[in-house]
Design an enzyme around this catalytic site. Sequence first.
Site, PDB file in Angstrom:
ATOM      1  N   MET A  40       0.838  -1.196   0.000  1.00 22.61           N
ATOM      2  CA  MET A  40       0.000   0.000   0.000  1.00 22.61           C
ATOM      3  C   MET A  40       0.878   1.253   0.000  1.00 22.61           C
ATOM      4  O   MET A  40       0.424   2.350   0.346  1.00 22.61           O
ATOM      5  CB  MET A  40      -0.944   0.017   1.206  1.00 22.61           C
ATOM      6  N   GLY A  41       2.133   1.079  -0.409  1.00 20.03           N
ATOM      7  CA  GLY A  41       3.029   2.228  -0.450  1.00 20.03           C
ATOM      8  C   GLY A  41       3.554   2.577   0.934  1.00 20.03           C
ATOM      9  O   GLY A  41       3.523   1.758   1.850  1.00 20.03           O
ATOM     10  N   HIS A  47       9.412  -3.676   3.490  1.00 19.89           N
ATOM     11  CA  HIS A  47       9.026  -3.883   2.092  1.00 19.89           C
ATOM     12  C   HIS A  47      10.256  -4.180   1.231  1.00 19.89           C
ATOM     13  O   HIS A  47      10.203  -5.010   0.310  1.00 19.89           O
ATOM     14  CB  HIS A  47       8.324  -2.633   1.546  1.00 19.89           C
TER      15      HIS A  47
END
Length: 310
Positions: A40-41, A47
């Site tokens: 989701m950024g 990440h």
Amino acid sequence: MTEPQVLTTVPGFRAALAELLAMRRDAGVVAPTVGLVPTMGALHPGHAALADAARGHSDIVVASIFVNPLQFDDAEDYRHYPRDLDADIDILASHGVDLVFAPDLEEMYPGHPDGPLVRVSAGELGRRWEGASRPGHFDGVVTVVTKLFHIMAPPICADVSASFEAWFGEKDAEQLAIIRRMVTDLNHEVTIRSVPIVRDDDGLALSSRNRRLSAQDREHALQLSAALIALARRAEAGERLDLKGVVAGLQAAEGVGLDYLVVVEPATLRPVELPADGVLVDEALALVAARVGPVRLIDTMTLRPQDDAM
């Protein structure tokens, strides 16, 4: 460092992926592997670890960036969720991602908020713990993940036999268990892979929401990981877990609004039935969720019994 292609539409993404698959075929890769990192950024080193794992395991690495409104039960949380697409793309580029799928809301859910009219249900698993506290959250997760799987893995390049994998972090342990079950139940042709939790030096699990914590909030948040570490140490030492005592400690902790701290079976998410002596017999997961300052934080830790830990 090569900049990844950034695609914002489903047809554009599929065409770009088909082209890369054909290039791998022409280079002699008989059955290329595509690794997907759904996000989701607001990317952080957790990440990046997912992208690195995918890069080391896949011929083509793709990442998605989409803040999914269906998994937010709090409109304020959705509105304040951090967004910085340019910074995210820079991070993905530095970790070898080939394609970035960054659709807008209308591309993913035409007619939103009326759409999507048809959604996926997470079923009984999606109504436990985090799902009980945030009704519909996991339905939103499995709906968007199903869409991403269908967008990524149709026969987009019929003359290339490809395999598809998706990479998730183990911090969202409930989500990971639900997605694994969804793949089995719905026959998705995608292999689910996971990467261990990435923590800061002080033990706090990395999260995009951490940037909204003040310095004092952060100190309070460390009590969550400390509670999990205490349980893990007791399990490994063959000692009584004393879950009630650990819960009571967090309930009394300054700056922590505890929702739950539970010990569950990894696949079913059902509470573990401890023997009379309170000593863990089989591997389990400790899950915690709490509000700290302006955000809701979750964390998890694997608990291993003494024989397994030695």
